[in-house]
Scaffold this motif. Structure first.
Motif, mmCIF file in Angstrom:
data_model
loop_
_atom_site.group_PDB
_atom_site.id
_atom_site.type_symbol
_atom_site.label_atom_id
_atom_site.label_comp_id
_atom_site.label_asym_id
_atom_site.label_seq_id
_atom_site.Cartn_x
_atom_site.Cartn_y
_atom_site.Cartn_z
ATOM 1 N N CYS A 47 0.943 -1.133 -0.040
ATOM 2 C CA CYS A 47 -0.050 -0.021 -0.056
ATOM 3 C C CYS A 47 0.936 1.306 0.020
ATOM 4 O O CYS A 47 0.669 2.078 -0.947
ATOM 5 N N ASP A 51 1.299 4.539 -2.609
ATOM 6 C CA ASP A 51 1.075 5.920 -2.085
ATOM 7 C C ASP A 51 2.359 6.806 -2.457
ATOM 8 O O ASP A 51 2.398 7.919 -2.889
ATOM 9 N N ARG A 55 2.853 9.909 -4.998
ATOM 10 C CA ARG A 55 3.696 11.304 -4.602
ATOM 11 C C ARG A 55 4.670 11.499 -5.268
ATOM 12 O O ARG A 55 4.956 13.068 -5.483
ATOM 13 N N ALA A 75 7.759 6.731 2.205
ATOM 14 C CA ALA A 75 6.712 6.143 2.444
ATOM 15 C C ALA A 75 6.887 4.831 3.307
ATOM 16 O O ALA A 75 6.071 4.883 4.325
ATOM 17 N N GLY A 99 -1.429 12.594 4.890
ATOM 18 C CA GLY A 99 -2.011 12.146 4.284
ATOM 19 C C GLY A 99 -2.883 10.912 4.543
ATOM 20 O O GLY A 99 -2.903 10.591 5.688
ATOM 21 N N LEU A 101 -3.513 7.684 4.354
ATOM 22 C CA LEU A 101 -3.295 6.293 4.776
ATOM 23 C C LEU A 101 -3.013 6.408 6.445
ATOM 24 O O LEU A 101 -3.222 5.446 6.853
ATOM 25 N N LEU A 311 -6.109 3.240 -3.694
ATOM 26 C CA LEU A 311 -4.944 3.648 -4.025
ATOM 27 C C LEU A 311 -4.686 3.410 -5.592
ATOM 28 O O LEU A 311 -4.272 4.187 -6.421
ATOM 29 N N TYR A 315 -3.928 6.329 -8.342
ATOM 30 C CA TYR A 315 -2.527 6.293 -9.046
ATOM 31 C C TYR A 315 -3.076 6.459 -10.472
ATOM 32 O O TYR A 315 -2.159 7.299 -11.171
ATOM 33 N N TYR A 340 -2.175 13.360 -0.510
ATOM 34 C CA TYR A 340 -1.001 12.888 -1.062
ATOM 35 C C TYR A 340 0.037 13.867 -0.527
ATOM 36 O O TYR A 340 1.345 13.681 -1.338
#
Length: 342
Positions: A47, A51, A55, A75, A99, A101, A311, A315, A340
Protein backbone atom coordinates in the motif's frame (compact mmCIF):
# COMPACT_ATOMS: atom_id res chain seq x y z
CA UNK A 1 1.12 8.35 -28.80
CA UNK A 2 2.83 6.30 -26.08
CA UNK A 3 0.72 5.73 -22.98
CA UNK A 4 2.41 6.70 -19.72
CA UNK A 5 -0.38 5.47 -17.47
CA UNK A 6 -1.37 1.85 -16.83
CA UNK A 7 -4.85 0.70 -17.86
CA UNK A 8 -7.18 1.05 -14.89
CA UNK A 9 -8.12 -2.64 -15.04
CA UNK A 10 -4.46 -3.65 -14.82
CA UNK A 11 -3.72 -1.33 -11.92
CA UNK A 12 -6.78 -2.34 -9.92
CA UNK A 13 -6.26 -6.02 -10.63
CA UNK A 14 -2.58 -5.91 -9.71
CA UNK A 15 -3.01 -4.11 -6.40
CA UNK A 16 -6.20 -5.88 -5.31
CA UNK A 17 -4.82 -9.24 -6.45
CA UNK A 18 -1.63 -8.66 -4.49
CA UNK A 19 -3.62 -7.84 -1.33
CA UNK A 20 -5.91 -10.84 -1.83
CA UNK A 21 -2.97 -13.19 -2.41
CA UNK A 22 -1.31 -11.81 0.72
CA UNK A 23 -4.41 -12.44 2.83
CA UNK A 24 -5.25 -15.87 1.37
CA UNK A 25 -1.63 -16.98 1.55
CA UNK A 26 -1.53 -16.14 5.25
CA UNK A 27 -4.35 -18.61 5.99
CA UNK A 28 -2.14 -21.59 5.16
CA UNK A 29 -4.92 -23.19 3.19
CA UNK A 30 -7.38 -23.14 6.09
CA UNK A 31 -9.67 -20.37 4.95
CA UNK A 32 -12.15 -19.30 7.64
CA UNK A 33 -15.79 -19.57 6.62
CA UNK A 34 -16.51 -16.00 7.63
CA UNK A 35 -14.85 -12.89 8.97
CA UNK A 36 -12.14 -10.61 7.69
CA UNK A 37 -9.29 -11.77 5.46
CA UNK A 38 -6.47 -10.01 7.23
CA UNK A 39 -3.49 -8.25 5.71
CA UNK A 40 0.10 -8.97 6.66
CA UNK A 41 3.04 -6.57 6.70
CA UNK A 42 3.63 -7.45 3.02
CA UNK A 43 0.24 -6.06 2.04
CA UNK A 44 0.71 -3.01 4.24
CA UNK A 45 4.05 -2.19 2.64
CA UNK A 46 2.64 -2.62 -0.86
CA UNK A 47 0.00 0.00 0.00
CA UNK A 48 2.75 2.44 0.89
CA UNK A 49 4.57 1.62 -2.35
CA UNK A 50 1.57 2.83 -4.36
CA UNK A 51 1.18 5.85 -2.08
CA UNK A 52 4.83 6.72 -2.71
CA UNK A 53 4.40 6.36 -6.48
CA UNK A 54 1.51 8.82 -6.40
CA UNK A 55 3.50 11.33 -4.35
CA UNK A 56 6.51 10.92 -6.61
CA UNK A 57 4.43 11.75 -9.70
CA UNK A 58 2.90 14.76 -7.94
CA UNK A 59 6.37 16.02 -7.08
CA UNK A 60 7.47 15.62 -10.67
CA UNK A 61 4.47 17.57 -11.93
CA UNK A 62 5.02 20.44 -9.49
CA UNK A 63 8.81 20.50 -9.17
CA UNK A 64 9.86 19.17 -12.57
CA UNK A 65 12.14 16.66 -10.87
CA UNK A 66 11.39 13.57 -8.83
CA UNK A 67 12.98 10.37 -7.53
CA UNK A 68 10.44 7.58 -6.91
CA UNK A 69 12.74 5.32 -4.83
CA UNK A 70 13.42 8.21 -2.46
CA UNK A 71 9.74 9.07 -2.18
CA UNK A 72 8.86 5.44 -1.51
CA UNK A 73 11.58 5.25 1.16
CA UNK A 74 9.74 8.11 2.90
CA UNK A 75 6.50 6.13 2.49
CA UNK A 76 8.00 3.09 4.23
CA UNK A 77 9.26 5.40 6.95
CA UNK A 78 5.67 6.63 7.48
CA UNK A 79 4.54 3.00 7.76
CA UNK A 80 7.08 2.35 10.51
CA UNK A 81 6.33 5.60 12.37
CA UNK A 82 2.59 4.89 12.25
CA UNK A 83 3.23 1.51 13.87
CA UNK A 84 5.43 2.99 16.55
CA UNK A 85 8.45 0.87 15.61
CA UNK A 86 11.27 1.70 17.98
CA UNK A 87 14.31 3.49 16.58
CA UNK A 88 12.66 4.83 13.42
CA UNK A 89 12.71 8.60 13.25
CA UNK A 90 10.28 10.49 10.97
CA UNK A 91 12.04 11.65 7.83
CA UNK A 92 10.01 14.85 7.84
CA UNK A 93 10.81 16.11 11.33
CA UNK A 94 8.52 15.53 14.28
CA UNK A 95 5.19 16.17 12.56
CA UNK A 96 2.78 13.21 12.39
CA UNK A 97 2.76 11.44 9.03
CA UNK A 98 0.61 13.25 6.46
CA UNK A 99 -1.89 11.80 4.04
CA UNK A 100 -5.00 9.68 4.27
CA UNK A 101 -3.25 6.36 4.84
CA UNK A 102 -2.31 7.64 8.28
CA UNK A 103 -6.02 7.46 9.17
CA UNK A 104 -6.42 3.77 8.24
CA UNK A 105 -6.48 1.78 11.52
CA UNK A 106 -5.26 -1.48 9.96
CA UNK A 107 -2.07 0.18 8.75
CA UNK A 108 -1.23 1.16 12.33
CA UNK A 109 -1.28 -2.46 13.51
CA UNK A 110 1.73 -4.77 13.54
CA UNK A 111 0.95 -7.63 11.19
CA UNK A 112 3.99 -9.84 11.33
CA UNK A 113 7.63 -8.91 11.10
CA UNK A 114 9.46 -7.31 8.22
CA UNK A 115 12.93 -7.53 9.78
CA UNK A 116 15.06 -6.40 6.85
CA UNK A 117 12.82 -3.41 6.11
CA UNK A 118 12.65 -2.43 9.76
CA UNK A 119 16.41 -2.80 10.25
CA UNK A 120 17.15 -0.55 7.27
CA UNK A 121 14.64 2.07 8.42
CA UNK A 122 16.12 2.02 11.91
CA UNK A 123 19.57 2.52 10.43
CA UNK A 124 18.22 5.45 8.42
CA UNK A 125 20.46 4.87 5.39
CA UNK A 126 18.71 4.68 2.01
CA UNK A 127 19.95 1.72 -0.01
CA UNK A 128 20.70 2.06 -3.72
CA UNK A 129 21.44 -0.26 -6.61
CA UNK A 130 25.14 0.44 -6.11
CA UNK A 131 24.96 0.06 -2.33
CA UNK A 132 21.93 -2.00 -1.29
CA UNK A 133 20.44 -1.28 2.10
CA UNK A 134 21.09 -4.70 3.59
CA UNK A 135 22.10 -8.31 2.90
CA UNK A 136 18.61 -9.81 3.15
CA UNK A 137 17.23 -11.66 0.12
CA UNK A 138 13.81 -12.03 1.73
CA UNK A 139 10.47 -12.04 -0.08
CA UNK A 140 9.36 -8.57 1.07
CA UNK A 141 11.96 -7.05 -1.24
CA UNK A 142 9.92 -8.51 -4.12
CA UNK A 143 6.31 -8.39 -2.97
CA UNK A 144 6.22 -4.74 -2.00
CA UNK A 145 8.01 -3.80 -5.28
CA UNK A 146 5.48 -5.44 -7.65
CA UNK A 147 3.41 -2.23 -8.09
CA UNK A 148 6.52 -0.68 -9.67
CA UNK A 149 5.39 -2.52 -12.80
CA UNK A 150 2.61 0.08 -13.12
CA UNK A 151 5.14 2.93 -13.44
CA UNK A 152 6.29 3.76 -16.97
CA UNK A 153 7.16 7.44 -16.55
CA UNK A 154 10.49 6.98 -14.71
CA UNK A 155 13.34 4.92 -16.12
CA UNK A 156 11.96 1.39 -16.53
CA UNK A 157 9.66 -0.71 -14.35
CA UNK A 158 12.41 -3.29 -13.88
CA UNK A 159 14.96 -0.73 -12.80
CA UNK A 160 12.45 0.79 -10.38
CA UNK A 161 11.55 -2.62 -8.98
CA UNK A 162 15.20 -3.39 -8.32
CA UNK A 163 15.69 0.05 -6.78
CA UNK A 164 12.79 -0.49 -4.38
CA UNK A 165 14.20 -3.83 -3.29
CA UNK A 166 17.64 -2.24 -2.86
CA UNK A 167 16.26 0.30 -0.38
CA UNK A 168 16.43 -2.38 2.31
CA UNK A 169 17.46 -5.68 0.67
CA UNK A 170 20.30 -6.98 -1.48
CA UNK A 171 21.57 -9.94 -3.49
CA UNK A 172 19.06 -12.02 -5.41
CA UNK A 173 16.14 -9.94 -4.11
CA UNK A 174 17.05 -7.25 -6.65
CA UNK A 175 16.78 -9.27 -9.88
CA UNK A 176 13.65 -10.95 -8.50
CA UNK A 177 12.03 -7.55 -7.96
CA UNK A 178 13.19 -6.33 -11.37
CA UNK A 179 11.68 -9.32 -13.15
CA UNK A 180 8.48 -9.26 -11.09
CA UNK A 181 7.85 -5.59 -11.86
CA UNK A 182 8.72 -6.15 -15.52
CA UNK A 183 6.18 -8.96 -15.73
CA UNK A 184 3.44 -6.69 -14.36
CA UNK A 185 4.41 -4.09 -16.98
CA UNK A 186 4.35 -6.64 -19.81
CA UNK A 187 0.99 -8.00 -18.68
CA UNK A 188 -0.34 -4.45 -18.81
CA UNK A 189 0.78 -4.31 -22.44
CA UNK A 190 -1.40 -7.33 -23.26
CA UNK A 191 0.89 -10.31 -22.63
CA UNK A 192 -0.30 -13.42 -20.82
CA UNK A 193 1.47 -14.34 -17.59
CA UNK A 194 3.46 -17.02 -19.44
CA UNK A 195 4.28 -14.61 -22.26
CA UNK A 196 5.41 -11.97 -19.78
CA UNK A 197 7.65 -14.48 -18.01
CA UNK A 198 9.25 -15.54 -21.31
CA UNK A 199 9.90 -11.92 -22.35
CA UNK A 200 10.84 -10.34 -19.02
CA UNK A 201 14.56 -11.05 -19.23
CA UNK A 202 14.89 -9.36 -22.65
CA UNK A 203 13.30 -6.03 -21.67
CA UNK A 204 15.79 -3.17 -21.14
CA UNK A 205 16.01 -2.26 -17.47
CA UNK A 206 17.58 1.18 -17.59
CA UNK A 207 20.21 1.59 -14.89
CA UNK A 208 19.68 -1.99 -13.73
CA UNK A 209 21.12 -4.66 -16.00
CA UNK A 210 21.58 -7.74 -13.81
CA UNK A 211 18.20 -9.39 -14.40
CA UNK A 212 19.36 -13.02 -14.29
CA UNK A 213 17.56 -13.77 -17.53
CA UNK A 214 17.18 -17.52 -16.98
CA UNK A 215 15.76 -17.11 -13.48
CA UNK A 216 12.17 -17.81 -14.56
CA UNK A 217 12.96 -20.82 -16.76
CA UNK A 218 12.51 -23.45 -14.01
CA UNK A 219 9.03 -22.17 -13.18
CA UNK A 220 7.94 -22.19 -16.82
CA UNK A 221 9.39 -25.64 -17.42
CA UNK A 222 7.67 -27.06 -14.34
CA UNK A 223 4.32 -25.49 -15.28
CA UNK A 224 4.58 -27.00 -18.74
CA UNK A 225 5.57 -30.49 -17.58
CA UNK A 226 3.72 -30.83 -14.28
CA UNK A 227 1.25 -27.99 -13.68
CA UNK A 228 -0.54 -27.54 -10.35
CA UNK A 229 1.67 -30.07 -8.60
CA UNK A 230 2.23 -29.35 -4.88
CA UNK A 231 5.59 -31.10 -5.00
CA UNK A 232 6.80 -28.82 -7.79
CA UNK A 233 5.54 -25.71 -5.99
CA UNK A 234 7.24 -26.74 -2.76
CA UNK A 235 10.49 -27.26 -4.65
CA UNK A 236 10.34 -23.95 -6.48
CA UNK A 237 9.14 -21.87 -3.52
CA UNK A 238 11.47 -23.35 -0.92
CA UNK A 239 12.62 -20.68 1.51
CA UNK A 240 11.18 -17.24 2.20
CA UNK A 241 13.32 -15.49 -0.40
CA UNK A 242 12.29 -13.11 -3.16
CA UNK A 243 13.57 -15.49 -5.81
CA UNK A 244 11.59 -18.41 -4.38
CA UNK A 245 8.44 -16.28 -4.11
CA UNK A 246 8.78 -15.20 -7.73
CA UNK A 247 9.40 -18.73 -9.04
CA UNK A 248 6.51 -20.11 -7.03
CA UNK A 249 4.20 -17.25 -7.99
CA UNK A 250 4.94 -17.63 -11.69
CA UNK A 251 4.48 -21.41 -11.47
CA UNK A 252 1.08 -20.98 -9.80
CA UNK A 253 -0.13 -18.29 -12.20
CA UNK A 254 0.94 -20.22 -15.31
CA UNK A 255 -0.57 -23.44 -13.92
CA UNK A 256 -3.93 -21.70 -13.50
CA UNK A 257 -4.03 -19.27 -16.44
CA UNK A 258 -7.77 -18.85 -16.94
CA UNK A 259 -9.87 -16.00 -15.62
CA UNK A 260 -12.15 -18.32 -13.64
CA UNK A 261 -9.20 -20.10 -11.98
CA UNK A 262 -8.01 -17.31 -9.67
CA UNK A 263 -9.69 -18.81 -6.61
CA UNK A 264 -8.21 -22.24 -7.32
CA UNK A 265 -4.77 -20.75 -7.89
CA UNK A 266 -4.63 -18.88 -4.59
CA UNK A 267 -6.00 -21.82 -2.61
CA UNK A 268 -3.43 -24.09 -4.23
CA UNK A 269 -0.54 -21.79 -3.27
CA UNK A 270 -1.87 -21.27 0.24
CA UNK A 271 -2.48 -25.00 0.86
CA UNK A 272 1.08 -25.76 -0.18
CA UNK A 273 2.37 -23.27 2.37
CA UNK A 274 3.74 -20.91 -0.30
CA UNK A 275 2.30 -17.74 1.20
CA UNK A 276 4.66 -15.33 -0.57
CA UNK A 277 4.04 -17.10 -3.87
CA UNK A 278 0.31 -16.59 -3.32
CA UNK A 279 0.96 -12.86 -3.05
CA UNK A 280 2.92 -12.85 -6.32
CA UNK A 281 0.38 -15.05 -8.11
CA UNK A 282 -2.44 -12.79 -6.97
CA UNK A 283 -0.72 -9.71 -8.39
CA UNK A 284 0.09 -11.43 -11.70
CA UNK A 285 -3.37 -12.94 -12.21
CA UNK A 286 -5.10 -9.77 -11.07
CA UNK A 287 -3.08 -7.70 -13.54
CA UNK A 288 -3.80 -10.21 -16.31
CA UNK A 289 -7.56 -10.56 -15.79
CA UNK A 290 -8.55 -7.38 -13.98
CA UNK A 291 -10.22 -6.82 -10.63
CA UNK A 292 -13.55 -8.20 -11.89
CA UNK A 293 -11.99 -11.67 -12.11
CA UNK A 294 -11.16 -11.75 -8.41
CA UNK A 295 -13.66 -13.71 -6.24
CA UNK A 296 -16.27 -11.23 -5.04
CA UNK A 297 -17.02 -13.15 -1.84
CA UNK A 298 -13.35 -12.93 -0.90
CA UNK A 299 -13.01 -9.27 -1.87
CA UNK A 300 -16.03 -8.44 0.27
CA UNK A 301 -14.12 -9.85 3.26
CA UNK A 302 -10.70 -8.48 2.32
CA UNK A 303 -9.58 -6.13 5.06
CA UNK A 304 -7.72 -3.69 2.80
CA UNK A 305 -9.94 -4.00 -0.28
CA UNK A 306 -11.22 -0.43 -0.22
CA UNK A 307 -7.77 0.96 0.58
CA UNK A 308 -6.12 -1.03 -2.21
CA UNK A 309 -8.75 -0.15 -4.79
CA UNK A 310 -8.66 3.53 -3.87
CA UNK A 311 -4.87 3.61 -4.17
CA UNK A 312 -4.96 1.92 -7.59
CA UNK A 313 -7.64 4.27 -8.89
CA UNK A 314 -5.88 7.32 -7.46
CA UNK A 315 -2.59 6.30 -9.04
CA UNK A 316 -4.14 6.08 -12.51
CA UNK A 317 -6.03 9.34 -11.92
CA UNK A 318 -2.83 11.10 -10.90
CA UNK A 319 -0.87 9.95 -13.94
CA UNK A 320 -3.73 10.70 -16.34
CA UNK A 321 -5.07 13.97 -14.91
CA UNK A 322 -2.82 15.36 -12.12
CA UNK A 323 -5.76 16.59 -9.99
CA UNK A 324 -3.48 18.87 -7.96
CA UNK A 325 -2.42 20.66 -11.12
CA UNK A 326 1.10 21.55 -12.22
CA UNK A 327 3.12 24.61 -13.15
CA UNK A 328 0.89 25.44 -16.11
CA UNK A 329 -2.10 23.25 -15.24
CA UNK A 330 -4.93 24.35 -12.97
CA UNK A 331 -5.87 22.05 -10.09
CA UNK A 332 -9.18 20.22 -10.38
CA UNK A 333 -9.24 18.77 -6.85
CA UNK A 334 -8.41 21.20 -4.00
CA UNK A 335 -8.00 18.34 -1.54
CA UNK A 336 -5.64 16.15 -3.57
CA UNK A 337 -2.48 17.55 -2.01
CA UNK A 338 -3.82 16.95 1.48
CA UNK A 339 -4.45 13.32 0.56
CA UNK A 340 -0.94 12.82 -0.78
CA UNK A 341 0.96 15.75 0.67
CA UNK A 342 3.99 15.82 2.93
Amino acid sequence: MIRTEPPLATARGCVLGLMLGDAIGATGGTLPASGLLRATSAGQLACFTVDGLIRAHIRGMHKGLTHPPGMIWHAYNRWAVLQGIAGVKPTYGSDPPAGWLAEVPVLRERRGSAPATVAALQKGVVGTLERPGGPSIGAHGLTRALPAGLCTWWESPGSLGASLAALTHGGSALPAAALGATMIHLIGLGNTVAGAAMRAHSVPHGSWSDTAGDLLAPALAAADARPADPVQLTRLAAGATGQAALLGGVYVAVSFPEREQVREALLFASSAGAKHSATVAGALLGAAHGADALPVDWLSRLELAWVADTLARDYVTQVEHSPSGAEYVEATDPYWMSRYGG
